[in-house]
Scaffold this motif. Structure first.
Motif, PDB file in Angstrom:
ATOM      1  N   HIS A  81       5.026  -3.892   7.655  1.00  0.00           N
ATOM      2  CA  HIS A  81       4.473  -4.221   6.341  1.00  0.00           C
ATOM      3  C   HIS A  81       2.989  -4.562   6.504  1.00  0.00           C
ATOM      4  O   HIS A  81       2.632  -5.375   7.360  1.00  0.00           O
ATOM      5  CB  HIS A  81       5.234  -5.393   5.719  1.00  0.00           C
ATOM      6  CG  HIS A  81       4.967  -5.541   4.263  1.00  0.00           C
ATOM      7  ND1 HIS A  81       3.853  -6.184   3.785  1.00  0.00           N
ATOM      8  CD2 HIS A  81       5.644  -5.096   3.181  1.00  0.00           C
ATOM      9  CE1 HIS A  81       3.868  -6.145   2.476  1.00  0.00           C
ATOM     10  NE2 HIS A  81       4.947  -5.483   2.080  1.00  0.00           N
TER      11      HIS A  81
ATOM     12  N   ASP B  51      13.018  -5.282   6.332  1.00  0.00           N
ATOM     13  CA  ASP B  51      11.710  -5.701   6.839  1.00  0.00           C
ATOM     14  C   ASP B  51      11.746  -7.102   7.448  1.00  0.00           C
ATOM     15  O   ASP B  51      10.921  -7.437   8.297  1.00  0.00           O
ATOM     16  CB  ASP B  51      10.664  -5.687   5.720  1.00  0.00           C
ATOM     17  CG  ASP B  51      10.438  -4.303   5.153  1.00  0.00           C
ATOM     18  OD1 ASP B  51      10.219  -3.371   5.951  1.00  0.00           O
ATOM     19  OD2 ASP B  51      10.479  -4.158   3.915  1.00  0.00           O
TER      20      ASP B  51
ATOM     21  N   CYS C 129       9.512  -3.487  14.703  1.00  0.00           N
ATOM     22  CA  CYS C 129       9.729  -2.626  13.536  1.00  0.00           C
ATOM     23  C   CYS C 129      10.258  -1.261  13.980  1.00  0.00           C
ATOM     24  O   CYS C 129      11.158  -0.706  13.349  1.00  0.00           O
ATOM     25  CB  CYS C 129       8.434  -2.456  12.744  1.00  0.00           C
ATOM     26  SG  CYS C 129       7.975  -3.917  11.795  1.00  0.00           S
TER      27      CYS C 129
END
Length: 161
Positions: free
Chosen positions: A49, A77, A41
């Motif tokens: 998330h 994402d 990420c």
């Protein structure tokens, strides 16, 4: 800021592990997946998330990000999640179902999903009401011959026409 967030999440996970005697003996693998997901990420410049963090940490067989967690799961994402599944096939072997019915995915997600389907034994993929469009549908369709384990693909409301 990203490093502080990562450290806070990992510290919380470790504290949770120490407090729980019900965790399986391989509970450390969940922390390793969380760490790898956070690193990906960071690489893709997106925030981990919360639902994916929990589902990875506790070895759920289905990854299903929810809007109830406070933010939608989007195309951006999806990249670190698909990369995690591809880079760590043994550690993520328990993940066989992907449900994105509460996500906000568009046609740009189709390439990452198609690659994941062709390289991982995913049993079901639910893309209900995602805005894949004809282009995204064609990309997924091209991957289906290589998605040998796929038993269920839900494309209801994906604007394929």
């Amino acid at each position: 800021k990203d490093q502080t967030t990562k450290e806070s999440i990992l510290a919380f996970a470790r504290d949770s592990e120490a407090a729980s005697s019900a965790l399986p003996s391989d509970a450390d693998s969940g922390l390793k997946l969380v760490d790898a997901y956070i690193a990906l990420c960071t690489f893709y410049r997106t925030t981990p998330h919360p639902d994916v963090l929990s589902q990875l940490r506790f070895a759920w067989p289905c990854i299903a990000p929810s809007k109830k967690s406070g933010r939608a799961f989007s195309d951006h994402d999806l990249l670190p999640l698909c990369e995690l599944l591809r880079q760590h096939p043994d550690a993520t072997a328990h993940i066989c179902d992907l449900s994105f019915r509460e996500a906000s995915l568009k046609s740009t997600s189709a390439m990452a999903l198609a690659t994941t389907l062709s390289q991982r034994p995913i049993r079901s993929l639910d893309l209900t009401n995602q805005k894949l469009g004809p282009k995204g549908g064609a990309i997924l369709a091209a991957a289906l011959p290589r998605a040998l384990m796929l038993e269920s693909l839900v494309l209801k409301g994906c604007q394929l026409k």
